[in-house]
Write a protein that holds these residues in place. Structure first.
Motif, mmCIF file in Angstrom:
data_model
loop_
_atom_site.group_PDB
_atom_site.id
_atom_site.type_symbol
_atom_site.label_atom_id
_atom_site.label_comp_id
_atom_site.label_asym_id
_atom_site.label_seq_id
_atom_site.Cartn_x
_atom_site.Cartn_y
_atom_site.Cartn_z
ATOM 1 N N ARG A 172 4.841 -1.911 -9.948
ATOM 2 C CA ARG A 172 4.476 -3.105 -9.185
ATOM 3 C C ARG A 172 5.625 -4.115 -9.181
ATOM 4 N NH1 ARG A 172 -0.538 -5.588 -11.597
ATOM 5 N NH2 ARG A 172 -1.532 -3.849 -10.560
ATOM 6 N N PRO A 173 6.023 -4.548 -7.997
ATOM 7 C CA PRO A 173 7.059 -5.582 -7.956
ATOM 8 C C PRO A 173 6.477 -6.926 -8.373
ATOM 9 C CG PRO A 173 6.256 -5.149 -5.745
ATOM 10 C CD PRO A 173 5.565 -4.173 -6.667
ATOM 11 N N THR A 174 7.297 -7.747 -8.971
ATOM 12 C CA THR A 174 6.838 -9.078 -9.356
ATOM 13 C C THR A 174 7.690 -10.120 -8.650
ATOM 14 O OG1 THR A 174 8.293 -9.118 -11.276
ATOM 15 C CG2 THR A 174 6.048 -8.321 -11.631
ATOM 16 N N LEU A 175 7.077 -11.247 -8.392
ATOM 17 C CA LEU A 175 7.794 -12.343 -7.758
ATOM 18 C C LEU A 175 8.495 -13.199 -8.805
ATOM 19 C CD1 LEU A 175 5.073 -13.398 -5.161
ATOM 20 C CD2 LEU A 175 7.111 -12.004 -4.760
ATOM 21 N N GLY A 176 7.883 -13.283 -9.980
ATOM 22 C CA GLY A 176 8.489 -14.040 -11.070
ATOM 23 C C GLY A 176 8.143 -15.508 -11.073
ATOM 24 N N ASP A 177 8.471 -16.152 -12.189
ATOM 25 C CA ASP A 177 8.317 -17.602 -12.377
ATOM 26 C C ASP A 177 6.947 -18.133 -11.959
ATOM 27 O OD1 ASP A 177 10.903 -17.790 -13.357
ATOM 28 O OD2 ASP A 177 11.754 -18.162 -11.362
ATOM 29 N N GLY A 178 5.884 -17.419 -12.285
ATOM 30 C CA GLY A 178 4.530 -17.889 -11.978
ATOM 31 C C GLY A 178 4.111 -17.713 -10.534
ATOM 32 N N GLU A 179 4.988 -17.167 -9.713
ATOM 33 C CA GLU A 179 4.642 -17.020 -8.301
ATOM 34 C C GLU A 179 3.583 -15.940 -8.073
ATOM 35 O OE1 GLU A 179 8.459 -16.538 -6.433
ATOM 36 O OE2 GLU A 179 8.544 -18.664 -5.972
ATOM 37 N N ASP A 180 3.525 -14.926 -8.949
ATOM 38 C CA ASP A 180 2.471 -13.913 -8.834
ATOM 39 C C ASP A 180 1.098 -14.578 -8.943
ATOM 40 O OD1 ASP A 180 4.188 -11.757 -8.490
ATOM 41 O OD2 ASP A 180 4.196 -11.232 -10.604
ATOM 42 N N ALA A 181 0.930 -15.442 -9.935
ATOM 43 C CA ALA A 181 -0.350 -16.129 -10.131
ATOM 44 C C ALA A 181 -0.651 -17.054 -8.958
ATOM 45 C CB ALA A 181 -0.340 -16.910 -11.441
ATOM 46 N N LEU A 182 0.365 -17.726 -8.462
ATOM 47 C CA LEU A 182 0.175 -18.616 -7.316
ATOM 48 C C LEU A 182 -0.256 -17.816 -6.092
ATOM 49 C CD1 LEU A 182 0.369 -21.336 -5.875
ATOM 50 C CD2 LEU A 182 2.821 -20.893 -5.541
ATOM 51 N N LEU A 183 0.407 -16.711 -5.827
ATOM 52 C CA LEU A 183 0.055 -15.879 -4.676
ATOM 53 C C LEU A 183 -1.369 -15.351 -4.823
ATOM 54 C CD1 LEU A 183 0.753 -14.504 -2.024
ATOM 55 C CD2 LEU A 183 1.762 -12.627 -3.352
ATOM 56 N N ALA A 226 0.830 -1.207 0.000
ATOM 57 C CA ALA A 226 0.000 0.000 0.000
ATOM 58 C C ALA A 226 0.864 1.257 0.000
ATOM 59 C CB ALA A 226 -0.949 -0.001 1.198
ATOM 60 N N ARG A 227 1.947 1.227 0.746
ATOM 61 C CA ARG A 227 2.858 2.376 0.783
ATOM 62 C C ARG A 227 3.454 2.632 -0.603
ATOM 63 N NH1 ARG A 227 6.770 1.066 5.104
ATOM 64 N NH2 ARG A 227 4.947 0.806 6.417
ATOM 65 N N ARG A 228 3.862 1.566 -1.259
ATOM 66 C CA ARG A 228 4.442 1.691 -2.599
ATOM 67 C C ARG A 228 3.388 2.177 -3.593
ATOM 68 N NH1 ARG A 228 8.170 -2.884 -4.953
ATOM 69 N NH2 ARG A 228 9.672 -1.322 -5.523
#
Length: 145
Positions: free
Chosen positions: A117-128, A24-26
């Motif tokens: 927006r930061p990304t987690l990568g390797d499909g982890e965004d979708a998993l989260l 939220a801060r970002r």
């Protein structure tokens, strides 16, 4: 005197709260640079699909109490970002829509938000996203039991 138990870094509620506050801060910093509030961003995001929504649906989606939403919609109308139309299926209701200027503004703000927006990568965004959606659904189900 007993010493307080330190927070465990793996505590789910603590991790969720910390992640939400940092995100939220970002997001707030990006939105401020675009002259947009977090609440306005949520409303514009909903209206960006072009469908038009009544105030109750917008309040629920934007997580706002109705009086606060009414003031915000009034501000967005004054800025020529949103306009209201009578619902053709229920003339007692009013639907909110983005104006052409509102669509342009939304696209600019959305682009800035996505770029920041930061990304987690390797499909982890979708998993989260999937796990958080399941958690929210489970919590809602348990609240109605």
């Amino acid at each position: 005197m007993p010493t307080p138990t330190p927070r465990r870094p793996d505590d789910l509620l603590h991790l969720l709260t910390r992640a939400e506050r940092l995100a939220a801060r970002r997001l707030q910093a990006v939105l401020e640079a675009e002259g947009c509030s977090l609440d306005a961003w949520r409303v514009l995001a909903l209206l960006s699909d072009g469908e038009g929504y009544h105030m109750t649906a917008i309040a629920e989606a934007a997580l706002l109490p109705p009086p606060t939403l009414t003031k915000l919609i009034d501000q967005l109308v004054d800025q020529n970002l949103v306009h209201r139309r009578v619902d053709p299926y229920d003339r007692r209701r009013v639907l909110a829509h983005l104006t052409p200027r509102g669509r342009e503004y939304w696209q600019r703000v959305d682009h800035a938000v996505r770029a920041g927006r930061p990304t987690l990568g390797d499909g982890e965004d979708a998993l989260l996203r999937s796990l958080l959606a399941r958690l929210a659904a489970t919590l809602e189900e348990q609240a109605h039991v």
